[in-house]
Design a protein around this motif. Structure first.
Motif: not given
Length: 417
Positions: A66-67, A70-71, A73-74, A370, A372-374
């Motif tokens: 998941s991390s 997300r990385q 995508r950033q 994954s 995406y939101k926190q």
């Protein structure tokens, strides 16, 4: 042969005449059954321990995936911004270079014209004995021309300095883009490594997780019911033959029903009960969440594998939401505006995200690959908040989706178009 079938066999083979020696033999079989129960309890505790250790490994692997997603995508977003900046700088540098060439051409033309007219020497105009008025006018023209040429030269110098700065900034952005590309590739390799590690964990779990995930709860029920069945056998030994035969027939009928249910629960691939093709889109509304009933859409397109409230495989529990079978990596979208109140791995649910919509309404999205939101992030209808996966040990790839009001499950199909 399972325990219930074994008990049914005992009942069906019970003799019609309850002689003392037969009762002793059946008591011996009952003692053997109790010993089997004790062994089963030990195996069950051992299985629970192994399952917990494997689930901990699965949690670490799925958190890492998941991390990494997300990385990645950033990094993609940052790389696209840098490419845009580099394109803008290149256009500015080209425009400045064109302006410099134009100024150089005008300056060269002015100098050529001045040389051809012979007006490049002010002292010569004064000493040549010409008409003073004409000389004065020529000197003024010469001064004006000189100032214009000086201004052109200063503008040219400024443009040259700007071009040099743009070229330097372009070089920096190019270096930055190269570094981002390298980081992107490294992150992709990291993601692939994490996925391979997750596959190893899933392979380790496959033998016990696919079957025991449904059987663990049934084993617990068997443990409770086995004591009742043993007591029933003791009562049967003291009853008349006719009553024993009647109960044997009832037990045989029950035994014939159970394998059919087990066969359904262990089918190779379940058929969907419906198919969803529409997903949430962006919209604005001043209505509270309760006013959106009947106008929402399910968070992902795919096959609906159950109905709300139907019994789950293995019996005992009922579906509190919908499992939507879909391809891995498909975007999971928020059904309405709200705020993320939970975004973490949870045993049995994998990567889980919960959105609070106000008025006591919440939507739950689990088994994701994954998140995406926190926690604390605001979401709008149609925002991608996660990607489809099979985290948490789910045998099928898809999304498990629930809606709740004041913590009580509600049927999502009553809220969608």
């Amino acid at each position: 042969m399972n325990f219930s079938s074994f008990l049914v066999l005992l009942v069906l083979t019970w003799p019609l005449c309850a002689h003392a020696n037969q009762a002793d033999r059946k008591q011996s079989e009952l003692d053997s059954l109790k010993q089997r129960l004790h062994t089963l309890q030990q195996e069950f505790r051992s299985t629970q321990t192994d399952r917990q250790e494997a689930a901990d490994e699965l949690r670490q692997s799925e958190r890492a995936i998941s991390s990494a997603v997300r990385q990645l995508r950033q990094l993609d977003d940052e790389r696209q911004r840098t490419q845009g900046d580099l394109q803008t700088l290149t256009q500015q540098a080209e425009a400045t270079a064109a302006r410099i060439r134009e100024q150089e051409a005008r300056l060269a033309q002015a100098l050529r014209a001045a040389y051809q007219r012979g007006q490049g020497d002010a002292l010569k105009l004064i000493l040549n004995g010409a008409d003073p008025n004409q000389s004065t006018r020529d000197l003024r023209y010469l001064a004006h021309l000189s100032r214009a040429q000086q201004a052109t030269i200063e503008s040219l110098r400024a443009d040259l300095a700007q071009l040099a700065a743009l070229q330097q900034e372009t070089a920096q952005k190019t270096t930055e883009l190269t570094q981002l590309q390298a980081a992107h590739e490294a992150e992709q390799q990291k993601l692939l490594a994490e996925k391979r590690a997750r596959e190893q964990v899933l392979q380790k779990l496959s033998a016990q997780f696919k079957q025991q995930r449904r059987e663990i709860s049934s084993l617990q029920r068997d443990e409770r019911s086995l004591t009742r069945l043993v007591e029933r056998l003791n009562r049967l030994m003291a009853q008349q033959a006719a009553r024993a035969a009647a109960r044997a027939r009832a037990a045989a009928q029950q035994a014939h029903k159970k394998p059919a249910a087990e066969k359904d629960a262990q089918g190779q691939r379940r058929s969907p009960v419906a198919v969803n093709t529409e997903t949430p889109v962006a919209f604005r509304s001043d209505r509270p969440f309760s006013g959106l009933k009947g106008s929402l859409r399910l968070p992902v397109a795919g096959e609906l594998m159950n109905r709300f409230g139907d019994p789950r495989e293995g019996g005992g529990l009922r579906w509190k939401g919908l499992f939507i079978r879909a391809a891995e990596g498909v975007a999971v979208k928020a059904i309405a505006a709200g705020q993320v109140v939970f975004s973490e791995w949870l045993r049995g649910f994998g990567n889980l995200i919960i959105v609070d919509h106000g008025e006591g309404y919440m939507s739950l999205y689990s088994n994701n690959e994954s998140l995406y939101k926190q926690v604390g992030d605001s979401v709008q209808p149609g925002d991608p908040i996660a990607t489809v996966g099979n985290s948490g040990g789910q045998p099928d790839t898809g999304l498990y989706f629930e809606m709740r009001h004041q913590s009580r499950p509600v049927n999502p199909l009553l809220w969608v178009k």
